[in-house]
Design a protein around this motif. Structure first.
Motif, mmCIF file in Angstrom:
data_model
loop_
_atom_site.group_PDB
_atom_site.id
_atom_site.type_symbol
_atom_site.label_atom_id
_atom_site.label_comp_id
_atom_site.label_asym_id
_atom_site.label_seq_id
_atom_site.Cartn_x
_atom_site.Cartn_y
_atom_site.Cartn_z
ATOM 1 N N TYR A 1 -7.179 11.005 6.479
ATOM 2 C CA TYR A 1 -8.644 10.441 6.561
ATOM 3 C C TYR A 1 -8.862 8.691 5.515
ATOM 4 C CZ TYR A 1 -13.034 9.678 7.902
ATOM 5 O OH TYR A 1 -14.428 8.989 7.983
ATOM 6 N N GLU A 2 -8.493 9.054 4.739
ATOM 7 C CA GLU A 2 -8.740 8.089 3.624
ATOM 8 C C GLU A 2 -7.881 6.797 3.946
ATOM 9 O OE1 GLU A 2 -11.424 6.344 0.319
ATOM 10 O OE2 GLU A 2 -11.353 8.142 1.840
ATOM 11 N N TYR B 1 -7.357 1.575 5.600
ATOM 12 C CA TYR B 1 -6.427 -0.452 6.136
ATOM 13 C C TYR B 1 -7.051 0.022 7.453
ATOM 14 C CZ TYR B 1 -4.803 0.493 1.084
ATOM 15 O OH TYR B 1 -5.000 0.490 -0.184
ATOM 16 N N ASN B 2 -6.805 1.139 7.961
ATOM 17 C CA ASN B 2 -7.193 0.325 9.705
ATOM 18 C C ASN B 2 -8.524 1.486 10.400
ATOM 19 O OD1 ASN B 2 -5.589 0.258 12.045
ATOM 20 N ND2 ASN B 2 -4.541 2.598 12.044
ATOM 21 N N ALA B 3 -9.442 0.843 9.737
ATOM 22 C CA ALA B 3 -10.868 1.653 9.936
ATOM 23 C C ALA B 3 -11.284 1.240 11.052
ATOM 24 C CB ALA B 3 -11.933 0.401 9.236
ATOM 25 N N PRO B 4 -11.026 0.744 12.036
ATOM 26 C CA PRO B 4 -10.674 0.302 13.644
ATOM 27 C C PRO B 4 -10.628 1.855 14.738
ATOM 28 C CG PRO B 4 -10.621 -2.271 12.690
ATOM 29 C CD PRO B 4 -9.770 -0.892 11.807
ATOM 30 N N GLY C 1 -10.782 12.833 14.065
ATOM 31 C CA GLY C 1 -9.196 13.165 14.123
ATOM 32 C C GLY C 1 -8.947 12.478 13.095
ATOM 33 N N SER C 2 -8.676 11.334 12.307
ATOM 34 C CA SER C 2 -7.965 10.919 11.450
ATOM 35 C C SER C 2 -7.644 11.629 10.150
ATOM 36 C CB SER C 2 -8.110 10.126 11.268
ATOM 37 O OG SER C 2 -9.013 8.586 12.383
ATOM 38 N N PHE C 3 -8.530 13.370 9.895
ATOM 39 C CA PHE C 3 -8.232 13.658 9.420
ATOM 40 C C PHE C 3 -6.854 14.735 9.236
ATOM 41 C CE2 PHE C 3 -12.610 13.447 7.858
ATOM 42 C CZ PHE C 3 -12.366 13.774 6.662
ATOM 43 N N GLY D 1 -1.141 -1.211 8.145
ATOM 44 C CA GLY D 1 -2.326 -1.406 8.820
ATOM 45 C C GLY D 1 -2.928 -0.884 9.257
ATOM 46 N N THR D 2 -3.720 -2.112 10.233
ATOM 47 C CA THR D 2 -3.924 -1.561 12.060
ATOM 48 C C THR D 2 -2.789 -1.832 13.093
ATOM 49 O OG1 THR D 2 -3.838 -4.190 12.164
ATOM 50 C CG2 THR D 2 -6.058 -2.627 11.071
#
Length: 253
Positions: free
Chosen positions: A81-82, A87-90, A95-97, A157-158
């Motif tokens: 998540y962090e 680095y990939n906020a968009p 679910g990133s956890f 990154g993204t």
């Protein structure tokens, strides 16, 4: 003389965005929305598991290695998540956890917990006889695997995604520098060895073999499928890149 009416101050936008503002106004716990209260609950759970693991590791009992496994598990989910947030906020969402991360992952995690607890409570002599060398090998694999995966997410990154993307985005670039100059799927490489390392660390004989087999089969199916899409996205650029890099997982080219 008429007194002028005071004008209302302009309303400021919520730093959480419209969706998160609505969720904050009407809390719905553990409903899958990326809301402040759900983020806090997930973070609290991850931290609680880490705290329990550190406690078990420091007590020096039969479960000290199991405690280190819980710490490794917590660090994995925290960094998923962090790193995405940084680095990939968009693409950041609850679910990133990676909690939960599909029925197979849940079943595998439960199996490893059950084996550790059953052996620790009912067969403590077996737990204590697990070779110390294998535990340190497992710890090394956990550190290497976690580092490789997190570094891959940072450097991509993204361009990184937890899910396979079937269509090329306009800003999608092929990353070929950093760790990607040597491994074309460093996040998979990291997760494969991290998973096996966790089971060696806590002395789970059955799960060590099961994790190795299940992870190998999963990536053997996923990587060729994903690379077919990448060839469509980047054509000869990816074909050339694939020819000079490795996967880092045995018998998967």
């Amino acid at each position: 003389m008429a007194v002028p009416r005071p004008t209302a101050a302009p309303r400021q936008a919520s730093p959480f965005g419209a969706t998160m503002q609505r969720d904050f106004a009407r809390p719905r716990l553990l409903d899958g929305t990326h809301s402040p209260h759900n983020i806090a609950l997930y973070a609290f759970g991850v931290g609680g598991v880490a705290g329990l693991g550190l406690t078990l590791a420091c007590l020096g009992t039969t479960f000290q290695w199991f405690g280190l496994y819980l710490v490794a598990l917590s660090i994995f989910h925290f960094f998923e998540y962090e790193v995405t947030a940084l680095y990939n906020a968009p693409k950041l969402n609850l679910g990133s956890f990676l909690i939960p991360h599909g029925p197979e992952y849940v079943a595998a995690t439960i199996a490893s917990l059950v084996e550790s607890l059953v052996v620790g409570f009912f067969f403590p002599s077996w737990a204590q006889s697990w070779p110390l060398l294998l535990r340190f090998v497992g710890l090394a694999l956990v550190l290497v695997g976690q580092s490789a995966r997190s570094l891959a997410m940072i450097q991509a990154g993204t361009n990184f995604s937890h899910l396979i993307e079937h269509y090329k985005r306009l800003n999608h670039e092929l990353v070929t520098t950093g760790v990607y100059a040597y491994l074309r799927h460093p996040s998979y490489f990291g997760y494969f060895w991290w998973g096996i390392g966790t089971q060696l660390l806590c002395g789970n004989l059955v799960c060590a073999f099961a994790y190795a087999g299940a992870l190998w089969y999963f990536f053997r199916e996923r990587i060729p499928y994903e690379e077919e899409l990448l060839v469509k996205f980047f054509e000869t650029e990816y074909v050339t890149y694939r020819a000079r890099t490795k996967v880092g997982i045995p018998f998967i080219r």
